[in-house]
Design a protein around this motif. Sequence first.
Motif, PDB file in Angstrom:
ATOM      1  N   MET A 189      -2.621   1.698  -7.398  1.00 18.47           N
ATOM      2  CA  MET A 189      -1.694   2.329  -6.464  1.00 18.47           C
ATOM      3  C   MET A 189      -2.223   2.156  -5.045  1.00 18.47           C
ATOM      4  O   MET A 189      -3.339   2.560  -4.735  1.00 18.47           O
ATOM      5  N   GLY A 190      -1.406   1.532  -4.212  1.00 20.94           N
ATOM      6  CA  GLY A 190      -1.785   1.343  -2.819  1.00 20.94           C
ATOM      7  C   GLY A 190      -1.453   2.565  -2.000  1.00 20.94           C
ATOM      8  O   GLY A 190      -2.298   3.173  -1.374  1.00 20.94           O
ATOM      9  N   LEU A 191      -0.197   2.951  -2.016  1.00 21.93           N
ATOM     10  CA  LEU A 191       0.279   4.152  -1.344  1.00 21.93           C
ATOM     11  C   LEU A 191       0.977   5.002  -2.395  1.00 21.93           C
ATOM     12  O   LEU A 191       0.871   4.734  -3.584  1.00 21.93           O
ATOM     13  N   ASP A 192       1.719   5.989  -1.957  1.00 21.05           N
ATOM     14  CA  ASP A 192       2.335   6.915  -2.902  1.00 21.05           C
ATOM     15  C   ASP A 192       3.148   6.219  -3.995  1.00 21.05           C
ATOM     16  O   ASP A 192       2.974   6.487  -5.155  1.00 21.05           O
ATOM     17  N   ASP A 193       4.065   5.357  -3.629  1.00 25.66           N
ATOM     18  CA  ASP A 193       4.899   4.698  -4.623  1.00 25.66           C
ATOM     19  C   ASP A 193       4.779   3.177  -4.572  1.00 25.66           C
ATOM     20  O   ASP A 193       5.666   2.472  -5.043  1.00 25.66           O
ATOM     21  N   VAL A 194       3.723   2.669  -3.992  1.00 27.75           N
ATOM     22  CA  VAL A 194       3.526   1.232  -3.870  1.00 27.75           C
ATOM     23  C   VAL A 194       2.357   0.821  -4.753  1.00 27.75           C
ATOM     24  O   VAL A 194       1.250   1.350  -4.628  1.00 27.75           O
ATOM     25  N   TRP A 195       2.616  -0.096  -5.667  1.00 26.75           N
ATOM     26  CA  TRP A 195       1.580  -0.578  -6.578  1.00 26.75           C
ATOM     27  C   TRP A 195       1.242  -2.007  -6.217  1.00 26.75           C
ATOM     28  O   TRP A 195       2.125  -2.800  -5.861  1.00 26.75           O
ATOM     29  N   LEU A 196      -0.021  -2.347  -6.305  1.00 25.72           N
ATOM     30  CA  LEU A 196      -0.491  -3.693  -5.981  1.00 25.72           C
ATOM     31  C   LEU A 196      -1.085  -4.345  -7.223  1.00 25.72           C
ATOM     32  O   LEU A 196      -1.840  -3.701  -7.951  1.00 25.72           O
ATOM     33  N   GLN A 197      -0.747  -5.609  -7.438  1.00 27.28           N
ATOM     34  CA  GLN A 197      -1.357  -6.352  -8.535  1.00 27.28           C
ATOM     35  C   GLN A 197      -2.505  -7.163  -7.946  1.00 27.28           C
ATOM     36  O   GLN A 197      -2.296  -8.015  -7.086  1.00 27.28           O
ATOM     37  N   LEU A 198      -3.719  -6.849  -8.395  1.00 23.64           N
ATOM     38  CA  LEU A 198      -4.920  -7.487  -7.855  1.00 23.64           C
ATOM     39  C   LEU A 198      -5.810  -7.982  -8.982  1.00 23.64           C
ATOM     40  O   LEU A 198      -5.778  -7.451 -10.093  1.00 23.64           O
ATOM     41  N   GLU A 199      -6.620  -8.988  -8.657  1.00 24.27           N
ATOM     42  CA  GLU A 199      -7.661  -9.390  -9.598  1.00 24.27           C
ATOM     43  C   GLU A 199      -8.661  -8.253  -9.693  1.00 24.27           C
ATOM     44  O   GLU A 199      -8.795  -7.450  -8.762  1.00 24.27           O
ATOM     45  N   VAL A 200      -9.376  -8.178 -10.800  1.00 26.91           N
ATOM     46  CA  VAL A 200     -10.248  -7.027 -11.056  1.00 26.91           C
ATOM     47  C   VAL A 200     -11.283  -6.840  -9.950  1.00 26.91           C
ATOM     48  O   VAL A 200     -11.481  -5.715  -9.479  1.00 26.91           O
ATOM     49  N   ASP A 201     -11.927  -7.911  -9.502  1.00 28.91           N
ATOM     50  CA  ASP A 201     -12.945  -7.753  -8.455  1.00 28.91           C
ATOM     51  C   ASP A 201     -12.323  -7.294  -7.139  1.00 28.91           C
ATOM     52  O   ASP A 201     -12.894  -6.472  -6.422  1.00 28.91           O
ATOM     53  N   LYS A 202     -11.134  -7.782  -6.820  1.00 27.13           N
ATOM     54  CA  LYS A 202     -10.436  -7.334  -5.605  1.00 27.13           C
ATOM     55  C   LYS A 202      -9.991  -5.881  -5.755  1.00 27.13           C
ATOM     56  O   LYS A 202     -10.022  -5.116  -4.796  1.00 27.13           O
ATOM     57  N   ALA A 203      -9.593  -5.502  -6.964  1.00 22.69           N
ATOM     58  CA  ALA A 203      -9.199  -4.114  -7.213  1.00 22.69           C
ATOM     59  C   ALA A 203     -10.392  -3.181  -7.017  1.00 22.69           C
ATOM     60  O   ALA A 203     -10.251  -2.095  -6.455  1.00 22.69           O
ATOM     61  N   GLU A 204     -11.581  -3.608  -7.474  1.00 28.39           N
ATOM     62  CA  GLU A 204     -12.786  -2.792  -7.272  1.00 28.39           C
ATOM     63  C   GLU A 204     -13.067  -2.610  -5.776  1.00 28.39           C
ATOM     64  O   GLU A 204     -13.367  -1.502  -5.326  1.00 28.39           O
ATOM     65  N   GLU A 205     -12.951  -3.690  -5.005  1.00 30.16           N
ATOM     66  CA  GLU A 205     -13.171  -3.606  -3.562  1.00 30.16           C
ATOM     67  C   GLU A 205     -12.143  -2.667  -2.925  1.00 30.16           C
ATOM     68  O   GLU A 205     -12.486  -1.853  -2.057  1.00 30.16           O
ATOM     69  N   PHE A 206     -10.887  -2.786  -3.354  1.00 32.42           N
ATOM     70  CA  PHE A 206      -9.821  -1.947  -2.822  1.00 32.42           C
ATOM     71  C   PHE A 206     -10.101  -0.473  -3.094  1.00 32.42           C
ATOM     72  O   PHE A 206      -9.982   0.371  -2.207  1.00 32.42           O
ATOM     73  N   VAL A 207     -10.501  -0.163  -4.324  1.00 37.41           N
ATOM     74  CA  VAL A 207     -10.772   1.227  -4.701  1.00 37.41           C
ATOM     75  C   VAL A 207     -11.974   1.756  -3.921  1.00 37.41           C
ATOM     76  O   VAL A 207     -11.976   2.904  -3.468  1.00 37.41           O
ATOM     77  N   GLU A 208     -13.000   0.939  -3.732  1.00 39.08           N
ATOM     78  CA  GLU A 208     -14.169   1.367  -2.951  1.00 39.08           C
ATOM     79  C   GLU A 208     -13.769   1.691  -1.514  1.00 39.08           C
ATOM     80  O   GLU A 208     -14.202   2.708  -0.953  1.00 39.08           O
ATOM     81  N   ARG A 209     -12.919   0.840  -0.910  1.00 38.65           N
ATOM     82  CA  ARG A 209     -12.471   1.106   0.468  1.00 38.65           C
ATOM     83  C   ARG A 209     -11.625   2.375   0.525  1.00 38.65           C
ATOM     84  O   ARG A 209     -11.748   3.169   1.455  1.00 38.65           O
ATOM     85  N   LYS A 210     -10.778   2.553  -0.484  1.00 36.90           N
ATOM     86  CA  LYS A 210      -9.942   3.753  -0.524  1.00 36.90           C
ATOM     87  C   LYS A 210     -10.812   5.005  -0.664  1.00 36.90           C
ATOM     88  O   LYS A 210     -10.539   6.033  -0.041  1.00 36.90           O
ATOM     89  N   MET A 211     -11.888   4.906  -1.451  1.00 33.95           N
ATOM     90  CA  MET A 211     -12.812   6.034  -1.595  1.00 33.95           C
ATOM     91  C   MET A 211     -13.503   6.353  -0.274  1.00 33.95           C
ATOM     92  O   MET A 211     -13.713   7.523   0.054  1.00 33.95           O
ATOM     93  N   GLU A 212     -13.866   5.317   0.473  1.00 34.12           N
ATOM     94  CA  GLU A 212     -14.489   5.538   1.778  1.00 34.12           C
ATOM     95  C   GLU A 212     -13.536   6.296   2.714  1.00 34.12           C
ATOM     96  O   GLU A 212     -13.945   7.220   3.424  1.00 34.12           O
ATOM     97  N   ILE A 213     -12.260   5.923   2.685  1.00 36.60           N
ATOM     98  CA  ILE A 213     -11.268   6.593   3.519  1.00 36.60           C
ATOM     99  C   ILE A 213     -11.115   8.050   3.094  1.00 36.60           C
ATOM    100  O   ILE A 213     -11.093   8.957   3.931  1.00 36.60           O
ATOM    101  N   LEU A 214     -11.026   8.284   1.785  1.00 34.07           N
ATOM    102  CA  LEU A 214     -10.898   9.653   1.281  1.00 34.07           C
ATOM    103  C   LEU A 214     -12.118  10.490   1.655  1.00 34.07           C
ATOM    104  O   LEU A 214     -11.996  11.656   2.032  1.00 34.07           O
ATOM    105  N   GLN A 215     -13.308   9.889   1.563  1.00 34.73           N
ATOM    106  CA  GLN A 215     -14.534  10.605   1.903  1.00 34.73           C
ATOM    107  C   GLN A 215     -14.555  10.965   3.385  1.00 34.73           C
ATOM    108  O   GLN A 215     -14.932  12.078   3.760  1.00 34.73           O
ATOM    109  N   LYS A 216     -14.119  10.034   4.244  1.00 33.17           N
ATOM    110  CA  LYS A 216     -14.064  10.319   5.685  1.00 33.17           C
ATOM    111  C   LYS A 216     -13.085  11.449   5.982  1.00 33.17           C
ATOM    112  O   LYS A 216     -13.353  12.306   6.818  1.00 33.17           O
ATOM    113  N   ARG A 217     -11.947  11.449   5.272  1.00 32.70           N
ATOM    114  CA  ARG A 217     -10.974  12.523   5.472  1.00 32.70           C
ATOM    115  C   ARG A 217     -11.566  13.870   5.050  1.00 32.70           C
ATOM    116  O   ARG A 217     -11.368  14.877   5.725  1.00 32.70           O
TER     117      ARG A 217
END
Length: 147
Positions: free
Chosen positions: A87-115
């Motif tokens: 899930m990219g945003l509330d209702d937006v889903w992204l199809q990613l390769e597994v390694d890219k998905a891991e990077e995406f989730v890590e970046r999203k976690m960094e944003i959540l942690q900053k918030r």
Amino acid sequence: MAALAVPAAATPPLLPNLPLPRELSSLLARHAELAVKLEQHRDLLGQLASVRQARESGNGKMHVPVDLGRGYMIEGVVKDTSKVFVMGLDDVWLQLEVDKAEEFVERKMEILQKRADALDEPIAKLQKDYALVTKTLNAALALPDTE
């Protein structure tokens, strides 16, 4: 990444019928929501790592339980685990390769942690103010000693 914790200032004892200020309650609720989202993302990151490791060991298929509803489950097979949906945003889903998905989730976690970190200071200030008000009201409403 550091674990999310409630800000260091503890909530002071409450007077009877003295609710937390709306703003403080709202910030604490938002902080708790972010903690839940961070935990969900940590779980997702672990699952993505498992998928990646399975693929690296030559297992491209994955057997997963599928909930049919009303308490019925069946076993399903994902034949191609090279790409996943995240899930990219509330209702937006992204199809990613597994390694890219891991990077995406890590970046999203960094944003959540900053918030979450950005809420720490306002929460601590409101808790301090609330403690002062509570202490003042306790002193003002205290019955005088009868001795």
